[in-house]
Design an enzyme around this catalytic site. Sequence first.
Site, PDB file in Angstrom:
ATOM      1  N   CYS A 282      -5.594  75.663  37.892  1.00  0.00           N
ATOM      2  CA  CYS A 282      -6.476  76.649  37.246  1.00  0.00           C
ATOM      3  C   CYS A 282      -6.561  77.925  38.096  1.00  0.00           C
ATOM      4  CB  CYS A 282      -7.862  76.038  37.053  1.00  0.00           C
ATOM      5  SG  CYS A 282      -9.108  77.216  36.495  1.00  0.00           S
TER       6      CYS A 282
ATOM      7  N   CYS B 125     -10.140  79.120  38.748  1.00  0.00           N
ATOM      8  CA  CYS B 125     -10.786  78.270  39.762  1.00  0.00           C
ATOM      9  C   CYS B 125     -10.392  78.714  41.159  1.00  0.00           C
ATOM     10  CB  CYS B 125     -10.392  76.808  39.561  1.00  0.00           C
ATOM     11  SG  CYS B 125     -10.838  76.112  37.953  1.00  0.00           S
TER      12      CYS B 125
END
Length: 252
Positions: free
Chosen positions: A137, A140
């Site tokens: 991600c 993230c």
Amino acid sequence: MAGLASLNWAAVPVAAPQSPGRRAMRASWRISCQTAPGGTSSESAATEEVLDKNDLDNDKSILASSATQEAEFPELPNKGTNRRVALASTFAALGLFLSTRIDVGVSLKDLAANALPYEEALSNGRPTVVEFYADWCEVCRELAPDIYKVEQQYKDRVNFVMLNVDNTKWEQELDEFGVEGIPHFAFLDKEGNEEGNIVGRLPKQYLLENVDALARGEESVPHARVVGQYSSAQSRKVHQVVDPRSHGGKSL
């Protein structure tokens, strides 16, 4: 001058007082009056006294001018001052370098390694922030430095848990918290009840204000449901892990 015979004028060199801060000698000339034979000595002495007074006034003017010129020039910094300035500049540069290194060096793996196990967080009587994430991600990874800073500020009062959505162990938690996009932050009170959640890329202030509300024992968080840009949880790479306490990383 009345009563004087013929006057003979002569220039006699006299050394003037040394001016402060200067080594050179200034030569001033004093005019003296010599009377011819038969002249009046008192008149000659009076004339010389007047001339001496003028010389004294001139010397005072020279001293005052010298002092004024020296006062106009500021004192140059000494070696001690230069050293203190150099040390202050060095420490400031070092602090900036270290803060930059912290921001760049923090990764998801670092956060996950330092995170508290989920089961322990639910049983220690403190409020908890649960982050659902994945190594792939991008959002993230981008938010990792901000998460680290907030965690360092509140780690003594709030639990920080990270659950890898690629780990099949957390299927039940994914359904329970309705995780559809990551990063997904769930804010739990000290009894484990969810007070709200935020999803995706959002300003650091949203996370900071919610965590602060948890730390102060507020009944609700200021940002209970906010969604920003996120990665879809449907893209997760499901796998099992060797250690059931692991946040995810080794697959079978």
